[in-house]
Design a protein around this motif. Sequence first.
Motif, PDB file in Angstrom:
ATOM      1  N   GLU A 177     -16.664   6.399  29.449  1.00 21.01           N
ATOM      2  CA  GLU A 177     -16.297   5.911  30.797  1.00 21.01           C
ATOM      3  C   GLU A 177     -17.053   6.589  31.820  1.00 21.01           C
ATOM      4  O   GLU A 177     -17.354   6.274  33.277  1.00 21.01           O
ATOM      5  N   LYS A 178     -17.623   7.970  31.492  1.00 24.89           N
ATOM      6  CA  LYS A 178     -18.273   8.723  32.464  1.00 24.89           C
ATOM      7  C   LYS A 178     -19.679   8.358  32.306  1.00 24.89           C
ATOM      8  O   LYS A 178     -20.352   8.295  33.583  1.00 24.89           O
ATOM      9  N   VAL A 179     -20.393   8.163  31.394  1.00 25.79           N
ATOM     10  CA  VAL A 179     -21.685   7.737  31.063  1.00 25.79           C
ATOM     11  C   VAL A 179     -21.968   6.350  31.748  1.00 25.79           C
ATOM     12  O   VAL A 179     -22.841   6.093  32.606  1.00 25.79           O
ATOM     13  N   MET A 180     -20.968   5.312  31.456  1.00 29.11           N
ATOM     14  CA  MET A 180     -21.114   3.835  31.831  1.00 29.11           C
ATOM     15  C   MET A 180     -20.125   3.781  33.081  1.00 29.11           C
ATOM     16  O   MET A 180     -19.073   3.278  33.009  1.00 29.11           O
TER      17      MET A 180
ATOM     18  N   ALA B  90     -28.923   1.969  36.819  1.00 28.70           N
ATOM     19  CA  ALA B  90     -28.156   2.046  37.686  1.00 28.70           C
ATOM     20  C   ALA B  90     -26.503   2.205  37.361  1.00 28.70           C
ATOM     21  O   ALA B  90     -25.618   2.501  38.189  1.00 28.70           O
ATOM     22  N   CYS B  91     -26.354   1.751  36.188  1.00 26.69           N
ATOM     23  CA  CYS B  91     -24.906   1.729  35.640  1.00 26.69           C
ATOM     24  C   CYS B  91     -24.648   3.109  34.702  1.00 26.69           C
ATOM     25  O   CYS B  91     -23.630   2.833  34.155  1.00 26.69           O
ATOM     26  N   VAL B  92     -25.914   3.810  34.717  1.00 31.80           N
ATOM     27  CA  VAL B  92     -25.692   4.985  33.843  1.00 31.80           C
ATOM     28  C   VAL B  92     -25.735   6.474  34.576  1.00 31.80           C
ATOM     29  O   VAL B  92     -26.644   6.726  35.076  1.00 31.80           O
ATOM     30  N   ASP B  93     -24.618   7.286  33.843  1.00 33.94           N
ATOM     31  CA  ASP B  93     -24.749   8.648  34.361  1.00 33.94           C
ATOM     32  C   ASP B  93     -25.469   9.327  33.542  1.00 33.94           C
ATOM     33  O   ASP B  93     -25.220   9.622  32.389  1.00 33.94           O
ATOM     34  N   LEU B  94     -26.861   9.675  33.785  1.00 33.09           N
ATOM     35  CA  LEU B  94     -27.748  10.258  32.767  1.00 33.09           C
ATOM     36  C   LEU B  94     -27.525  11.669  32.426  1.00 33.09           C
ATOM     37  O   LEU B  94     -27.863  11.884  31.151  1.00 33.09           O
ATOM     38  N   LYS B  95     -26.799  12.453  33.263  1.00 35.57           N
ATOM     39  CA  LYS B  95     -26.453  13.741  32.898  1.00 35.57           C
ATOM     40  C   LYS B  95     -25.417  13.793  31.855  1.00 35.57           C
ATOM     41  O   LYS B  95     -25.306  14.382  30.852  1.00 35.57           O
ATOM     42  N   ALA B  96     -24.291  12.483  31.959  1.00 34.69           N
ATOM     43  CA  ALA B  96     -23.324  12.526  30.958  1.00 34.69           C
ATOM     44  C   ALA B  96     -23.845  12.076  29.793  1.00 34.69           C
ATOM     45  O   ALA B  96     -23.402  12.206  28.716  1.00 34.69           O
ATOM     46  N   LEU B  97     -25.054  11.173  29.788  1.00 34.36           N
ATOM     47  CA  LEU B  97     -25.536  10.699  28.340  1.00 34.36           C
ATOM     48  C   LEU B  97     -26.058  11.802  27.580  1.00 34.36           C
ATOM     49  O   LEU B  97     -26.386  11.629  26.606  1.00 34.36           O
TER      50      LEU B  97
ATOM     51  N   ALA C   1     -23.888   0.841  22.432  1.00 35.84           N
ATOM     52  CA  ALA C   1     -24.921   2.162  22.026  1.00 35.84           C
ATOM     53  C   ALA C   1     -24.245   3.374  22.443  1.00 35.84           C
ATOM     54  O   ALA C   1     -24.128   4.181  21.793  1.00 35.84           O
ATOM     55  N   VAL C   2     -23.539   3.440  23.738  1.00 35.15           N
ATOM     56  CA  VAL C   2     -23.095   4.496  24.393  1.00 35.15           C
ATOM     57  C   VAL C   2     -21.879   4.923  23.395  1.00 35.15           C
ATOM     58  O   VAL C   2     -21.279   6.157  23.303  1.00 35.15           O
ATOM     59  N   THR C   3     -20.900   3.861  23.178  1.00 30.23           N
ATOM     60  CA  THR C   3     -19.698   4.065  22.364  1.00 30.23           C
ATOM     61  C   THR C   3     -20.161   4.682  21.169  1.00 30.23           C
ATOM     62  O   THR C   3     -19.449   5.482  20.271  1.00 30.23           O
ATOM     63  N   TRP C   4     -21.129   4.148  20.451  1.00 26.29           N
ATOM     64  CA  TRP C   4     -21.845   4.616  19.226  1.00 26.29           C
ATOM     65  C   TRP C   4     -22.191   6.135  19.015  1.00 26.29           C
ATOM     66  O   TRP C   4     -21.553   7.094  18.208  1.00 26.29           O
ATOM     67  N   LEU C   5     -22.586   6.665  20.287  1.00 20.43           N
ATOM     68  CA  LEU C   5     -23.184   7.925  20.410  1.00 20.43           C
ATOM     69  C   LEU C   5     -21.702   8.767  20.545  1.00 20.43           C
ATOM     70  O   LEU C   5     -21.535   9.908  20.137  1.00 20.43           O
ATOM     71  N   ALA C   6     -20.777   8.268  21.418  1.00 20.24           N
ATOM     72  CA  ALA C   6     -19.215   8.997  21.624  1.00 20.24           C
ATOM     73  C   ALA C   6     -18.795   9.113  20.161  1.00 20.24           C
ATOM     74  O   ALA C   6     -18.193  10.126  20.011  1.00 20.24           O
ATOM     75  N   GLU C   7     -18.823   8.091  19.410  1.00 16.63           N
ATOM     76  CA  GLU C   7     -18.223   8.291  18.070  1.00 16.63           C
ATOM     77  C   GLU C   7     -18.698   9.387  17.213  1.00 16.63           C
ATOM     78  O   GLU C   7     -17.991   9.797  16.334  1.00 16.63           O
ATOM     79  N   ARG C   8     -19.766   9.759  17.441  1.00 18.31           N
ATOM     80  CA  ARG C   8     -20.756  10.863  16.767  1.00 18.31           C
ATOM     81  C   ARG C   8     -20.677  12.201  17.421  1.00 18.31           C
ATOM     82  O   ARG C   8     -21.453  12.685  17.141  1.00 18.31           O
ATOM     83  N   LYS C   9     -19.815  12.064  18.594  1.00 20.42           N
ATOM     84  CA  LYS C   9     -19.815  13.286  19.427  1.00 20.42           C
ATOM     85  C   LYS C   9     -21.043  13.699  19.870  1.00 20.42           C
ATOM     86  O   LYS C   9     -21.482  14.911  19.833  1.00 20.42           O
ATOM     87  N   ALA C  10     -22.070  12.901  20.390  1.00 21.90           N
ATOM     88  CA  ALA C  10     -23.329  13.244  20.816  1.00 21.90           C
ATOM     89  C   ALA C  10     -23.539  12.815  22.262  1.00 21.90           C
ATOM     90  O   ALA C  10     -24.691  12.887  22.585  1.00 21.90           O
ATOM     91  N   LEU C  11     -22.375  12.668  22.711  1.00 18.58           N
ATOM     92  CA  LEU C  11     -22.657  12.647  24.290  1.00 18.58           C
ATOM     93  C   LEU C  11     -22.389  13.838  25.227  1.00 18.58           C
ATOM     94  O   LEU C  11     -21.412  14.821  24.590  1.00 18.58           O
ATOM     95  N   ALA C  12     -22.894  14.066  26.211  1.00 15.96           N
ATOM     96  CA  ALA C  12     -22.365  15.054  27.170  1.00 15.96           C
ATOM     97  C   ALA C  12     -21.024  14.747  27.975  1.00 15.96           C
ATOM     98  O   ALA C  12     -20.412  15.659  28.448  1.00 15.96           O
ATOM     99  N   GLY C  13     -20.768  13.458  27.825  1.00 15.33           N
ATOM    100  CA  GLY C  13     -19.626  13.215  28.717  1.00 15.33           C
ATOM    101  C   GLY C  13     -18.936  12.064  28.151  1.00 15.33           C
ATOM    102  O   GLY C  13     -19.253  11.430  26.827  1.00 15.33           O
TER     103      GLY C  13
ATOM    104  N   LYS D  22     -14.516  -9.054  29.016  1.00 13.73           N
ATOM    105  CA  LYS D  22     -13.723  -9.908  27.859  1.00 13.73           C
ATOM    106  C   LYS D  22     -14.664  -9.695  26.577  1.00 13.73           C
ATOM    107  O   LYS D  22     -14.014  -9.411  25.622  1.00 13.73           O
ATOM    108  N   ALA D  23     -15.724  -9.527  26.734  1.00 14.30           N
ATOM    109  CA  ALA D  23     -16.686  -9.387  25.398  1.00 14.30           C
ATOM    110  C   ALA D  23     -16.628  -8.085  24.935  1.00 14.30           C
ATOM    111  O   ALA D  23     -16.092  -7.995  23.585  1.00 14.30           O
ATOM    112  N   LEU D  24     -16.452  -6.948  25.745  1.00 11.44           N
ATOM    113  CA  LEU D  24     -16.346  -5.671  25.241  1.00 11.44           C
ATOM    114  C   LEU D  24     -14.789  -5.354  24.692  1.00 11.44           C
ATOM    115  O   LEU D  24     -14.666  -4.259  24.011  1.00 11.44           O
ATOM    116  N   SER D  25     -13.744  -6.095  25.312  1.00  8.02           N
ATOM    117  CA  SER D  25     -12.629  -5.877  24.758  1.00  8.02           C
ATOM    118  C   SER D  25     -12.136  -6.840  23.334  1.00  8.02           C
ATOM    119  O   SER D  25     -11.268  -6.798  22.900  1.00  8.02           O
TER     120      SER D  25
END
Length: 242
Positions: free
Chosen positions: A156-159, A101-108, A141-153, A238-241
């Motif tokens: 903040e678009k995915v999550m 419910a919190c993920v844009d699966l297309k952007a993933l 995990a989504v941030t990890w993908l973004a750092e490897r340029k493996a996301l379609a978005g 707070k945890a994520l920051s």
Amino acid sequence: MARPDGRRPDQLRPVTLTRHWSTHPEGSVLVGFGATRVLCTASVTEGVPRWRKGSGLGWVTAEYAMLPRATNTRSDRESVRGKVGGRTHEISRLIGRSLRACVDLKALGENSIVLDCDVLQADGGTRTAAITGAYVALHDAVTWLAERKALAGKVEKVMHRSVAAVSVGVIGGEPMLDLCYAEDVTAEVDMNVVCTGTGDFVEVQGTGEAGVFARDQLDALLDLGVAGCLELADAQRKALSS
């Protein structure tokens, strides 16, 4: 009515979210709701299940399990029994639905993320703690993908929203937030509330354990649940920051 740990009826147990608790997964969080401890790990796999290939959509799913001595007495591992129990299936599906419910699966993009939620110590609220911690592990995990340029978005678009969950119940006629085990087993009404970070509902599971309950009790429980989830969303931010 006095609570076992002296909390107010509308007070959460102490909440901890320890990121990067495990070395190997792309995301990992040890979440604590009072004495309850759940290890949530997020594992990334390139590609998606066969039935989803070519869709351009990613996939997020979850598995839940409880260690044999997470409770007062030892339980056999489900792998030894030879089958996964109905309760385990139900909770795994709840966690998966909540996190999707919190993920844009297309952007993933065509990536898969499996969230493993293992209860190390149970004192009530294991499924709600799992959802709350799994969101943070998923974000990492989504941030990890973004750092490897493996996301379609972008991340903040995915999550595109956060999600958290908390239990509520009626004990001695009084609505209460975030039940520990001693409260859960005596509750007249037991409910789990899953909300976004803005207070919208993702899922509500409620049962009159010792009879029926009135509309005003339902409204009071939902209000408590939303307030609790908003507090948990703040703890997640707070945890994520940090």
